[in-house]
Scaffold this motif. Structure first.
Motif, PDB file in Angstrom:
ATOM      1  N   GLU A 100       0.830  -1.196   0.000  1.00 23.59           N
ATOM      2  CA  GLU A 100       0.000   0.000   0.000  1.00 23.59           C
ATOM      3  C   GLU A 100       0.867   1.249   0.000  1.00 23.59           C
ATOM      4  N   VAL A 101       0.298   2.346  -0.509  1.00 29.07           N
ATOM      5  CA  VAL A 101       0.919   3.660  -0.396  1.00 29.07           C
ATOM      6  C   VAL A 101      -0.189   4.677  -0.211  1.00 29.07           C
ATOM      7  N   ASN A 102      -0.069   5.472   0.834  1.00 26.80           N
ATOM      8  CA  ASN A 102      -1.068   6.505   1.146  1.00 26.80           C
ATOM      9  C   ASN A 102      -2.484   5.946   1.198  1.00 26.80           C
ATOM     10  N   GLY A 103      -2.585   4.749   1.770  1.00 25.15           N
ATOM     11  CA  GLY A 103      -3.897   4.128   1.911  1.00 25.15           C
ATOM     12  C   GLY A 103      -4.432   3.446   0.674  1.00 25.15           C
ATOM     13  N   GLU A 104      -3.707   3.502  -0.442  1.00 26.16           N
ATOM     14  CA  GLU A 104      -4.139   2.857  -1.679  1.00 26.16           C
ATOM     15  C   GLU A 104      -3.507   1.484  -1.795  1.00 26.16           C
ATOM     16  N   ARG A 105      -4.314   0.470  -2.013  1.00 27.79           N
ATOM     17  CA  ARG A 105      -3.826  -0.896  -2.149  1.00 27.79           C
ATOM     18  C   ARG A 105      -3.266  -1.103  -3.562  1.00 27.79           C
ATOM     19  N   LEU A 106      -1.999  -1.476  -3.631  1.00 24.84           N
ATOM     20  CA  LEU A 106      -1.337  -1.709  -4.917  1.00 24.84           C
ATOM     21  C   LEU A 106      -1.184  -3.190  -5.236  1.00 24.84           C
ATOM     22  N   GLY A 107      -1.182  -4.018  -4.211  1.00 29.51           N
ATOM     23  CA  GLY A 107      -1.020  -5.450  -4.433  1.00 29.51           C
ATOM     24  C   GLY A 107      -1.514  -6.232  -3.235  1.00 29.51           C
ATOM     25  N   THR A 108      -2.129  -7.392  -3.497  1.00 32.08           N
ATOM     26  CA  THR A 108      -2.685  -8.238  -2.444  1.00 32.08           C
ATOM     27  C   THR A 108      -2.405  -9.689  -2.777  1.00 32.08           C
ATOM     28  N   PHE A 109      -1.850 -10.448  -1.833  1.00 34.88           N
ATOM     29  CA  PHE A 109      -1.644 -11.885  -1.985  1.00 34.88           C
ATOM     30  C   PHE A 109      -2.922 -12.519  -2.527  1.00 34.88           C
ATOM     31  N   PRO A 110      -2.835 -13.418  -3.541  1.00 38.07           N
ATOM     32  CA  PRO A 110      -1.636 -14.083  -4.052  1.00 38.07           C
ATOM     33  C   PRO A 110      -0.894 -13.370  -5.182  1.00 38.07           C
ATOM     34  N   ILE A 127      10.990  -2.725  -4.991  1.00 40.57           N
ATOM     35  CA  ILE A 127       9.782  -3.511  -4.775  1.00 40.57           C
ATOM     36  C   ILE A 127       9.137  -3.767  -6.130  1.00 40.57           C
ATOM     37  N   ILE A 128       8.885  -5.042  -6.423  1.00 39.84           N
ATOM     38  CA  ILE A 128       8.191  -5.364  -7.669  1.00 39.84           C
ATOM     39  C   ILE A 128       6.826  -5.955  -7.362  1.00 39.84           C
ATOM     40  N   HIS A 129       5.925  -5.828  -8.323  1.00 41.60           N
ATOM     41  CA  HIS A 129       4.575  -6.379  -8.193  1.00 41.60           C
ATOM     42  C   HIS A 129       4.200  -7.085  -9.489  1.00 41.60           C
ATOM     43  N   VAL A 130       3.678  -8.303  -9.347  1.00 43.39           N
ATOM     44  CA  VAL A 130       3.217  -9.083 -10.495  1.00 43.39           C
ATOM     45  C   VAL A 130       1.784  -9.529 -10.205  1.00 43.39           C
ATOM     46  N   PRO A 131       0.827  -9.215 -11.080  1.00 39.32           N
ATOM     47  CA  PRO A 131      -0.551  -9.659 -10.853  1.00 39.32           C
ATOM     48  C   PRO A 131      -0.653 -11.181 -10.797  1.00 39.32           C
ATOM     49  N   LYS A 132      -1.557 -11.665  -9.972  1.00 42.47           N
ATOM     50  CA  LYS A 132      -1.717 -13.111  -9.799  1.00 42.47           C
ATOM     51  C   LYS A 132      -2.044 -13.817 -11.101  1.00 42.47           C
ATOM     52  N   GLU A 133      -2.673 -13.097 -12.037  1.00 44.32           N
ATOM     53  CA  GLU A 133      -3.038 -13.704 -13.319  1.00 44.32           C
ATOM     54  C   GLU A 133      -1.819 -14.123 -14.131  1.00 44.32           C
ATOM     55  N   ASN A 191      -3.847  -8.322   9.820  1.00 46.12           N
ATOM     56  CA  ASN A 191      -4.788  -7.274  10.200  1.00 46.12           C
ATOM     57  C   ASN A 191      -5.068  -6.316   9.045  1.00 46.12           C
ATOM     58  N   LYS A 192      -5.282  -6.884   7.868  1.00 42.71           N
ATOM     59  CA  LYS A 192      -5.592  -6.109   6.678  1.00 42.71           C
ATOM     60  C   LYS A 192      -6.744  -6.788   5.937  1.00 42.71           C
ATOM     61  N   GLN A 193      -7.547  -6.002   5.234  1.00 38.23           N
ATOM     62  CA  GLN A 193      -8.574  -6.578   4.384  1.00 38.23           C
ATOM     63  C   GLN A 193      -7.916  -7.290   3.203  1.00 38.23           C
ATOM     64  N   ILE A 194      -8.360  -8.504   2.959  1.00 34.73           N
ATOM     65  CA  ILE A 194      -7.793  -9.320   1.884  1.00 34.73           C
ATOM     66  C   ILE A 194      -8.884  -9.762   0.917  1.00 34.73           C
ATOM     67  N   LEU A 195      -9.952 -10.342   1.455  1.00 35.21           N
ATOM     68  CA  LEU A 195     -10.955 -10.968   0.610  1.00 35.21           C
ATOM     69  C   LEU A 195     -11.598  -9.997  -0.362  1.00 35.21           C
ATOM     70  N   SER A 196     -11.866  -8.775   0.081  1.00 35.29           N
ATOM     71  CA  SER A 196     -12.536  -7.815  -0.793  1.00 35.29           C
ATOM     72  C   SER A 196     -11.678  -7.445  -1.991  1.00 35.29           C
ATOM     73  N   TYR A 197     -10.337  -7.594  -1.864  1.00 35.46           N
ATOM     74  CA  TYR A 197      -9.445  -7.302  -2.974  1.00 35.46           C
ATOM     75  C   TYR A 197      -9.261  -8.501  -3.895  1.00 35.46           C
ATOM     76  N   ILE A 198      -9.263  -9.707  -3.306  1.00 36.03           N
ATOM     77  CA  ILE A 198      -9.049 -10.898  -4.125  1.00 36.03           C
ATOM     78  C   ILE A 198     -10.303 -11.269  -4.901  1.00 36.03           C
ATOM     79  N   PHE A 199     -11.463 -11.186  -4.222  1.00 44.83           N
ATOM     80  CA  PHE A 199     -12.702 -11.680  -4.799  1.00 44.83           C
ATOM     81  C   PHE A 199     -13.678 -10.551  -5.125  1.00 44.83           C
ATOM     82  N   ALA A 200     -13.135  -9.400  -5.464  1.00 45.63           N
ATOM     83  CA  ALA A 200     -14.000  -8.247  -5.796  1.00 45.63           C
ATOM     84  C   ALA A 200     -14.861  -8.582  -6.997  1.00 45.63           C
TER      85      ALA A 200
END
Length: 353
Positions: A279-289, A316-322, A344-353
């Motif tokens: 995250e940066v400034n509250g914006e989610r840039l990447g979420t497991f997986p 820091i690198i980021h690769v989409p799960k796809e 202690n972070k929201q995960i499901l709403s980002y993975i299964f949006a």
């Protein structure tokens, strides 16, 4: 890729590429290289594609379970062979091939030593094509099969902390017991577990993921510095998010896991062995997986979460799960839910949006 005899160059590429695909977990570079070299010294392990195995052939998963940063952890290559022997004795049937639980610096080459010693092939169908924190995430959704009994053999520790045990029971319970054993053994154990047919592994694992690790490693080792990082991103279809000095780093080892956070240039990563959020400034840039990974900004050496230090300069690198080769568990909502409580972070709403 057809059946091949594994070579030193393939091993080094697999370890480095596996480290990238570990996403902060999956073991240490030095351990992976040591294990890989030893396997090639004692024999000629072969890598088969999943399609080269008879549908009914039994494949055993080999894995490391525990916290890589644990100060008292102790495992040796022969522990892997011992665990495989104990598992085969427990089930009373021959194992025909070996698969690893995941990609990582140490875990991509899981099974190579056993293959060199026993003559069994390594099968390019890991349970998952990236590293993950829990045993269930490396069990190909076997916990959803009615009546499935998990057989797991765990070996590790030194002197009075040495343990070798066999556990049979429901998958959740068996995985939990092995995790507790890892703590008693000093933080880490090697495990042989959950024999499944080759057909099941093909349908629920990550066929081709070892080859992907080799190709990523070749891209990384084929260049230097920023060019190497760019080559990795190009190979995986990812991007460099930021590069800078580590301003904050917190790590706690508890219950067999490394848990913490890293801040670089205002970009916060949480990890549960592997990096879970970016995250940066509250914006989610990447979420497991998704793959979130740190590399030395100057040398391009992959840096696992437990090896981060304040003052390091990291990219820091980021690769989409796809763009990853993932096993079925990475699409399992129940298993992903466990991440939320750990970091202690929201995960499901980002993975299964």
């Amino acid at each position: 890729m057809a059946k091949v005899t594994l070579t030193t160059s393939m091993m080094e590429a697999a370890v480095y590429g596996g480290c990238v695909l570990g996403g902060g977990g999956g073991g240490w570079l030095e351990d992976g290289l040591e294990s890989g070299r030893l396997a090639l010294e004692v024999g000629a392990p072969q890598l088969f594609t999943a399609d080269e195995m008879n549908d009914e052939a039994l494949l055993a998963t080999v894995a490391l379970v525990g916290a890589p940063a644990a100060t008292d952890q102790y495992t040796k290559p022969m522990h892997y062979v011992r665990a495989l022997q104990l598992l085969e004795k427990t089930i009373g049937q021959p194992i025909k091939g070996i698969i690893t639980n995941e990609n990582g610096a140490g875990t991509t080459v899981n099974g190579w030593f056993q293959a060199a010693v026993t003559g069994l092939p390594v099968i390019d169908s890991p349970c998952n094509g990236r590293a993950h924190p829990t045993g269930l995430m490396g069990a190909m959704n076997l916990h959803e099969l009615e009546g499935f009994i998990s057989h797991q053999a765990a070996v590790g520790g030194k002197d009075e902390r040495y343990h070798e045990v066999c556990v049979s029971g429901r998958l959740h319970q068996a995985a939990g017991l092995v995790r507790k054993i890892s703590v008693e053994a000093g933080g880490l154990v090697v495990v042989a577990r959950n024999p499944v047919t080759a057909a099941y592994a093909r349908a629920n694992g990550a066929p081709g993921a070892i080859q992907q690790a080799i190709e990523v490693g070749e891209a990384l080792l084929g260049a230097k510095g920023e060019a190497a990082i760019d080559a990795v991103c190009k190979k995986l279809g990812g991007r460099v998010v930021t590069a800078g000095v580590v301003d904050e780093f917190d790590l706690n080892t508890a219950g067999g896991f490394d848990v913490g956070r890293v801040v670089v240039n205002g970009h916060e990563m949480t990890f549960w062995n592997e990096y879970m959020t970016l995250e940066v400034n509250g914006e989610r840039l990447g979420t497991f997986p998704d793959l979130i990974m740190t590399l030395d900004a100057e040398t391009a050496r992959p840096i696992v979460s437990a090896a981060v230090e304040k003052g390091q300069k990291l990219a820091i690198i980021h690769v989409p799960k796809e763009n990853l080769i993932l096993g079925a568990t990475m699409r399992n909502r129940e298993l992903m839910a466990s991440v939320e409580g750990a970091v202690n972070k929201q995960i499901l709403s980002y993975i299964f949006a």
